[in-house]
Design a protein around this motif. Structure first.
Motif, mmCIF file in Angstrom:
data_model
loop_
_atom_site.group_PDB
_atom_site.id
_atom_site.type_symbol
_atom_site.label_atom_id
_atom_site.label_comp_id
_atom_site.label_asym_id
_atom_site.label_seq_id
_atom_site.Cartn_x
_atom_site.Cartn_y
_atom_site.Cartn_z
ATOM 1 N N ALA A 496 0.826 -1.209 0.000
ATOM 2 C CA ALA A 496 0.000 0.000 0.000
ATOM 3 C C ALA A 496 0.861 1.260 0.000
ATOM 4 O O ALA A 496 0.579 2.218 -0.722
ATOM 5 C CB ALA A 496 -0.921 -0.014 1.217
ATOM 6 N N TRP A 497 1.911 1.266 0.820
ATOM 7 C CA TRP A 497 2.795 2.436 0.893
ATOM 8 C C TRP A 497 3.518 2.657 -0.425
ATOM 9 O O TRP A 497 3.622 3.786 -0.915
ATOM 10 C CB TRP A 497 3.792 2.265 2.030
ATOM 11 C CG TRP A 497 4.887 3.285 2.028
ATOM 12 C CD1 TRP A 497 6.192 3.092 1.706
ATOM 13 C CD2 TRP A 497 4.773 4.674 2.346
ATOM 14 N NE1 TRP A 497 6.903 4.265 1.809
ATOM 15 C CE2 TRP A 497 6.050 5.269 2.198
ATOM 16 C CE3 TRP A 497 3.708 5.488 2.744
ATOM 17 C CZ2 TRP A 497 6.285 6.606 2.434
ATOM 18 C CZ3 TRP A 497 3.949 6.838 2.972
ATOM 19 C CH2 TRP A 497 5.220 7.387 2.820
ATOM 20 N N ARG A 498 3.988 1.567 -1.026
ATOM 21 C CA ARG A 498 4.672 1.692 -2.319
ATOM 22 C C ARG A 498 3.720 2.258 -3.368
ATOM 23 O O ARG A 498 4.093 3.135 -4.159
ATOM 24 C CB ARG A 498 5.188 0.321 -2.760
ATOM 25 C CG ARG A 498 5.874 0.343 -4.122
ATOM 26 C CD ARG A 498 6.250 -1.049 -4.566
ATOM 27 N NE ARG A 498 6.712 -1.057 -5.943
ATOM 28 C CZ ARG A 498 6.921 -2.159 -6.657
ATOM 29 N NH1 ARG A 498 6.727 -3.350 -6.105
ATOM 30 N NH2 ARG A 498 7.322 -2.089 -7.911
ATOM 31 N N GLY A 499 2.484 1.778 -3.357
ATOM 32 C CA GLY A 499 1.506 2.302 -4.303
ATOM 33 C C GLY A 499 1.220 3.770 -4.083
ATOM 34 O O GLY A 499 1.090 4.549 -5.035
ATOM 35 N N LEU A 500 1.139 4.164 -2.821
ATOM 36 C CA LEU A 500 0.874 5.568 -2.530
ATOM 37 C C LEU A 500 2.036 6.444 -2.977
ATOM 38 O O LEU A 500 1.840 7.534 -3.516
ATOM 39 C CB LEU A 500 0.612 5.730 -1.038
ATOM 40 C CG LEU A 500 0.117 7.107 -0.598
ATOM 41 C CD1 LEU A 500 -1.034 6.984 0.389
ATOM 42 C CD2 LEU A 500 1.252 7.907 0.030
ATOM 43 N N ARG A 504 -0.031 4.709 -7.392
ATOM 44 C CA ARG A 504 -0.549 3.500 -8.052
ATOM 45 C C ARG A 504 -1.648 2.878 -7.211
ATOM 46 O O ARG A 504 -1.509 2.740 -5.993
ATOM 47 C CB ARG A 504 0.563 2.457 -8.232
ATOM 48 C CG ARG A 504 1.587 2.807 -9.284
ATOM 49 C CD ARG A 504 2.629 1.703 -9.373
ATOM 50 N NE ARG A 504 2.039 0.405 -9.636
ATOM 51 C CZ ARG A 504 2.676 -0.746 -9.496
ATOM 52 N NH1 ARG A 504 3.936 -0.760 -9.073
ATOM 53 N NH2 ARG A 504 2.077 -1.883 -9.770
ATOM 54 N N ILE A 505 -2.721 2.477 -7.878
ATOM 55 C CA ILE A 505 -3.771 1.726 -7.198
ATOM 56 C C ILE A 505 -4.009 0.372 -7.870
ATOM 57 O O ILE A 505 -4.800 -0.423 -7.383
ATOM 58 C CB ILE A 505 -5.091 2.522 -7.151
ATOM 59 C CG1 ILE A 505 -5.563 2.876 -8.561
ATOM 60 C CG2 ILE A 505 -4.944 3.763 -6.312
ATOM 61 C CD1 ILE A 505 -6.915 3.563 -8.584
ATOM 62 N N ILE A 506 -3.322 0.107 -8.976
ATOM 63 C CA ILE A 506 -3.398 -1.171 -9.677
ATOM 64 C C ILE A 506 -2.055 -1.883 -9.510
ATOM 65 O O ILE A 506 -0.992 -1.303 -9.742
ATOM 66 C CB ILE A 506 -3.700 -0.976 -11.170
ATOM 67 C CG1 ILE A 506 -5.111 -0.398 -11.355
ATOM 68 C CG2 ILE A 506 -3.584 -2.293 -11.927
ATOM 69 C CD1 ILE A 506 -6.232 -1.353 -11.034
ATOM 70 N N PHE A 507 -2.115 -3.158 -9.126
ATOM 71 C CA PHE A 507 -0.909 -3.946 -8.901
ATOM 72 C C PHE A 507 -0.967 -5.220 -9.727
ATOM 73 O O PHE A 507 -2.040 -5.803 -9.918
ATOM 74 C CB PHE A 507 -0.776 -4.293 -7.411
ATOM 75 C CG PHE A 507 -0.780 -3.096 -6.508
ATOM 76 C CD1 PHE A 507 0.392 -2.399 -6.257
ATOM 77 C CD2 PHE A 507 -1.960 -2.646 -5.932
ATOM 78 C CE1 PHE A 507 0.386 -1.276 -5.439
ATOM 79 C CE2 PHE A 507 -1.977 -1.534 -5.115
ATOM 80 C CZ PHE A 507 -0.802 -0.847 -4.874
ATOM 81 N N LEU A 508 0.201 -5.645 -10.205
ATOM 82 C CA LEU A 508 0.308 -6.862 -10.999
ATOM 83 C C LEU A 508 0.839 -7.995 -10.137
ATOM 84 O O LEU A 508 1.253 -7.796 -8.980
ATOM 85 C CB LEU A 508 1.215 -6.615 -12.199
ATOM 86 C CG LEU A 508 0.775 -5.459 -13.124
ATOM 87 C CD1 LEU A 508 1.783 -5.280 -14.260
ATOM 88 C CD2 LEU A 508 -0.620 -5.689 -13.674
ATOM 89 N N ASP A 509 0.852 -9.204 -10.694
ATOM 90 C CA ASP A 509 1.284 -10.377 -9.937
ATOM 91 C C ASP A 509 2.672 -10.188 -9.333
ATOM 92 O O ASP A 509 2.930 -10.583 -8.192
ATOM 93 C CB ASP A 509 1.297 -11.615 -10.845
ATOM 94 C CG ASP A 509 -0.111 -12.137 -11.136
ATOM 95 O OD1 ASP A 509 -0.947 -12.071 -10.228
ATOM 96 O OD2 ASP A 509 -0.355 -12.594 -12.253
ATOM 97 N N ALA A 553 -1.266 2.166 4.192
ATOM 98 C CA ALA A 553 -0.059 2.975 4.005
ATOM 99 C C ALA A 553 0.281 3.728 5.293
ATOM 100 O O ALA A 553 1.460 3.851 5.670
ATOM 101 C CB ALA A 553 -0.262 3.959 2.849
ATOM 102 N N ALA A 554 -0.742 4.219 5.986
ATOM 103 C CA ALA A 554 -0.511 4.878 7.274
ATOM 104 C C ALA A 554 0.058 3.888 8.287
ATOM 105 O O ALA A 554 0.929 4.238 9.094
ATOM 106 C CB ALA A 554 -1.823 5.469 7.792
ATOM 107 N N LEU A 555 -0.425 2.653 8.226
ATOM 108 C CA LEU A 555 0.102 1.613 9.117
ATOM 109 C C LEU A 555 1.587 1.377 8.856
ATOM 110 O O LEU A 555 2.372 1.169 9.792
ATOM 111 C CB LEU A 555 -0.692 0.320 8.915
ATOM 112 C CG LEU A 555 -0.356 -0.850 9.843
ATOM 113 C CD1 LEU A 555 -0.678 -0.506 11.286
ATOM 114 C CD2 LEU A 555 -1.113 -2.116 9.406
#
Length: 835
Positions: A496-500, A504-509, A553-555
């Motif tokens: 989640a943090w990496r996406g933020l 990014r809100i879409i992740f691949l395998d 992400a906050a976590l």
């Protein structure tokens, strides 16, 4: 045929054997025409059916088990092809089974065309099969070489059929487990007139979520979408309000010849969040065939579809779902008027801009969904704009009852009682996606122990923590096992943090460890989507809701040394509700800092320490407490700031409430004894945050000044819980009679206030039960003679009243004399201003 199969080997044949019973049950619910199409996957299917028919009944459904047994022992390629057909053609396949079958069969969207378009061939095979039994002369399908010379319209219809298959499958996936049927005639939309002026200033403030810029008039979604063909229509709504689901439903309706989009149109549904993954320039053809619906058709077929589309743009509908999640927002000053060359590769943002500005496929139908805050970008481009209204209490209760249907009979009633007693749960449940999260949390809590409304977490952050744990524990063998899945929380928070960080809100395998991915999909924390890439289709994933990703992400911020103090400080800032076209916007809901403040509460410390240990931190307890102390220090600096505007003051109150820190709440009021709020919409949750701050003071020295702030009447009930307000002001002509009537009924509950600045004579009747009032200001209200007389009658009953202001109210000399007469009999009134 293959030799004996290893049951543990995940190949198509073994999976078919494992799921044999469930497939039999599913196929028996299908139409005979579907079974006939599946039989065509058998080599020489007509002859095979003829042989089966000679032994008994001619009904296709009677041959289901024989067909499954055939493919169970067929070679891998034949079995794969069969399973692909099952996924495409059959209705009501459970999502977990469909995913498993597609995965093991090596699913490709290009298979759709070969199945769907050749409806005539399927029909001929069916006739041939029947003819072999009746002895009639079979029909012969056209030769292959004739099919390669089809006119352009044939390729167009083929691609439409392929799109229909894809949309049907998409709907089956999204609609599995829905708690309420989608009924466009019962979904409400508020409407406004779209602003098509192209020279609107860039600095015009946009409406926040639920702002009073939206008129109270409403109509059903079905009525709203009538007449949308050939136009640009915008449907706005908060994240989780169901916009994506509704667009998929409209697509599914199109496949049946129903809904607002004519069946003659090509229906193209683009999720703009997926387009964020496309970095290379692409043409219109590449957008269609490489991303939207990848196909292995030859270049002649592709060109024929594009040529027909360019010649008949009015026969296409483009759904642009999630403009707010699109990273490349429209730059209005860059929108040109010249037509776009559809063959020239260009950034995907230019293609989207071209569709909206009618420089590409002018005359096509365009449906756009977006968060309310981003609708301002589309001013001047849209013909109609509407906003999905949140669920009311009846709809929430229906959803809760449906979720708990079939479970312990008392669960639904208990869950509904607890939900409606919690302002956090109730506010969240007004959005469909968050209502589901609340139901999972309540199911977990009620199943574990004797849970009551008194045990509901006191903040939104704590509810999210409990809800995420509840989701992850759904995959455990027993619901009643109480555990904090620290390792999974650690890994999910990292993703989640990496996406933020990367927006990014879409992740691949490859972005998520396999074990975490599997458990998250199984639990429902991850939603699976299909993503076109490189001419093929791959699995992609997103969190259940944007706020879930922000919470996780906050976590991460609060439990991992990977996030430095500098990173935390960079992310920690208050967001104003006033946004302009020039503001930098992200895909997220700007809730990250709110959850960070919530996790700084001492109530969250034990959970944070467990997760921090899972990240590998040494001395996790000390590290977590230091990070919490840093957050409170940053929050204290904001509390001491005297330069915050009204919207940021309100956001600060929310943060302080999430932290549950009384000292910080007192600091807010110490710096600004009167909280001034101007010109924006106030929600019940906003008033709750204000009440937390005001009640922390412990003295009667706090003032609230509302200037032209719209609010629901329910807000006044919550406001009356503020025990220490001494000054209360409502100044705006937008406060109508209903508002005045409601305020009049709650005024007696304000036992502490002494100064009242009001806007309506109709409030006067409520003042007679407010003996503590010492000052009244009714100036600038156009009360006229009747209003002045009404107020004068009440003044004598206010024994502590010392000052009255009634200037500039459009009154006559006669009314002034009446006022003087009444005031002269009140020895306590020392000052009267009536000029």
């Amino acid at each position: 045929m293959d030799e004996e199969l290893d049951p543990d080997d995940e190949n198509p044949n073994s999976v078919l054997a494992q799921e044999y019973s469930e497939l039999v049950a599913i196929l028996r619910c299908q139409l005979d025409s579907v079974i006939m199409q599946l039989i065509q996957a058998v080599p020489d299917g007509a002859m095979w059916l003829s042989r089966q028919t000679t032994s008994g009944s001619a009904a296709p459904s009677d041959h289901i088990e024989a067909m499954l047994q055939y493919f169970r022992h067929a070679n891998t390629a034949e079995c794969s092809n069969f399973l692909q057909r099952v996924c495409l053609l059959c209705e009501d396949i459970p999502m977990h089974l469909e995913s498993k079958l597609m995965s093991v069969a090596g699913y490709e969207c290009s298979e759709y065309a070969a199945i769907l378009f050749n409806v005539s061939s399927v029909f001929l095979c069916m006739v041939d099969a029947a003819s072999s039994v009746t002895g009639q002369q079979p029909l012969t399908p056209p030769a292959e070489e004739q099919l390669t010379k089809r006119p352009r319209i044939d390729y167009w219809e083929q691609y439409k059929a392929e799109a229909a298959g894809s949309l049907q499958q998409r709907w089956r996936r999204l609609s599995e487990g829905l708690l309420k049927d989608v009924q466009p005639d019962k979904i409400w939309v508020s409407i406004r007139t779209a602003n098509r002026a192209r020279d609107r200033p860039d600095q015009t403030p946009s409406s926040p979520e639920g702002d009073d810029g939206w008129p109270e008039s409403r109509l059903t979604l079905e009525s709203f979408l009538q007449g949308c063909t050939g136009k640009v229509t915008v449907l706005a709504g908060q994240p989780g309000s169901g916009k994506t689901l509704l667009m998929s439903f409209i697509g599914q309706q199109w496949t049946k010849g129903l809904g607002p989009i004519p069946s003659s149109h090509l229906f193209v549904l683009l999720e703009l969040r997926q387009l964020n993954l496309l970095s290379d320039p692409l043409s219109l053809s590449e957008l269609l065939f490489h991303h939207y619906l990848p196909t292995n058709g030859d270049n002649e077929a592709k060109q024929a579809v594009v040529d027909y589309l360019l010649s008949n743009p009015e026969q296409s509908c483009w759904v642009l779902d999630g403009y707010d999640e699109f990273q490349k927002k429209l730059k209005r000053h860059r929108v040109q008027n010249e037509r776009l060359d559809s063959e020239k590769p260009r950034p995907v943002a230019e293609l989207i801009s071209g569709l909206l500005s009618r420089r590409l496929l002018a005359g096509s139908t365009v449906l756009v969904t977006s968060r309310v805050r981003d609708v301002v970008d589309l001013d001047g481009l849209s013909d109609k704009v509407g906003q999905l209204l949140p669920w009311d209490h009846r709809e929430i209760k229906e959803c809760v009852n449906n979720f708990f249907s079939g479970k312990d009979g008392n669960l639904a009633a208990n869950a509904a009682e607890i939900l409606f007693s919690s302002r956090h749960l109730l506010a969240m449940s007004s959005l469909p996606a968050l209502c589901n999260i609340c139901c999972v949390f309540l199911q977990h809590s009620l199943s574990m122990f004797s849970f009551t409304s008194a045990q509901i977490p006191s903040t939104q952050t704590q509810i999210y923590l409990a809800a995420v744990v509840a989701f992850l524990n759904r995959t455990k063998f027993a619901w009643k096992t109480v555990s904090l899945p620290a390792a999974e929380l650690c890994e999910l928070s990292r993703v989640a943090w990496r996406g933020l960080e990367e927006s990014r809100i879409i992740f691949l395998d490859e972005d998520v460890p396999l074990q975490t991915l599997q458990s998250s999909v199984k639990s429902g924390l991850f939603s699976q989507v299909r993503h076109g890439r490189g001419g093929g289709v791959v699995n992609a994933y997103c969190f259940l809701h944007l706020t879930v990703q922000e919470f996780l992400a906050a976590l991460r911020i609060m439990t991992s040394s990977d996030v430095s103090d500098a990173d935390l400080k960079k992310k920690f800032s208050l967001k104003t509700r006033w946004t302009t076209k020039s503001d930098q916007k992200t895909v997220f809901t700007d809730s990250l800092y709110l959850y960070v403040c919530g996790l700084a509460s001492s109530d969250c410390t034990p959970a944070l320490e467990v997760v921090a240990k899972a990240t590998g931190l040494k001395a996790a307890q000390n590290w977590v407490q230091k990070r919490q102390a840093l957050v409170l220090k940053l929050l204290e600096a904001l509390c001491r700031s005297a330069s915050l505007t009204g919207p940021k003051i309100l956001q600060l109150c929310h943060c302080v409430q999430e932290s549950q820190n009384q000292q910080l709440a007192q600091q807010v009021v110490r710096v600004r004894p009167t909280l001034e709020l101007r010109n924006f919409w106030l929600l019940t949750s906003d008033i709750e945050a204000l009440a937390f701050v005001v009640n922390s003071v412990g003295t009667k020295d706090v003032g609230l000044d509302f200037g032209a702030c719209s609010m629901e009447l329910e807000c006044l009930d919550i406001l009356s819980r503020c025990q220490y307000i001494h000054y209360l002001s409502f100044r705006s002509r937008k406060y109508g009679d209903k508002f005045a009537e409601k305020l009049s009924s709650v005024l007696p509950r304000f036992i502490a206030f002494s100064f009242l600045n009001l806007i309506s004579a109709s409030l006067a009747s409520g003042l007679q039960n407010c003996p503590s009032v010492t000052e009244l200001n009714f100036s600038d209200n156009n009360l006229q003679d009747e209003g002045i007389r009404h107020i004068a009658d009440v003044l004598a009953k206010l024994q502590n009243l010392a000052s009255v202001k009634l200037g500039r109210n459009n009154t006559s000399l006669e009314a002034a004399e009446c006022l003087v007469k009444h005031v002269s009999s009140c020895s306590n009134i020392q000052q009267v201003h009536a000029e």
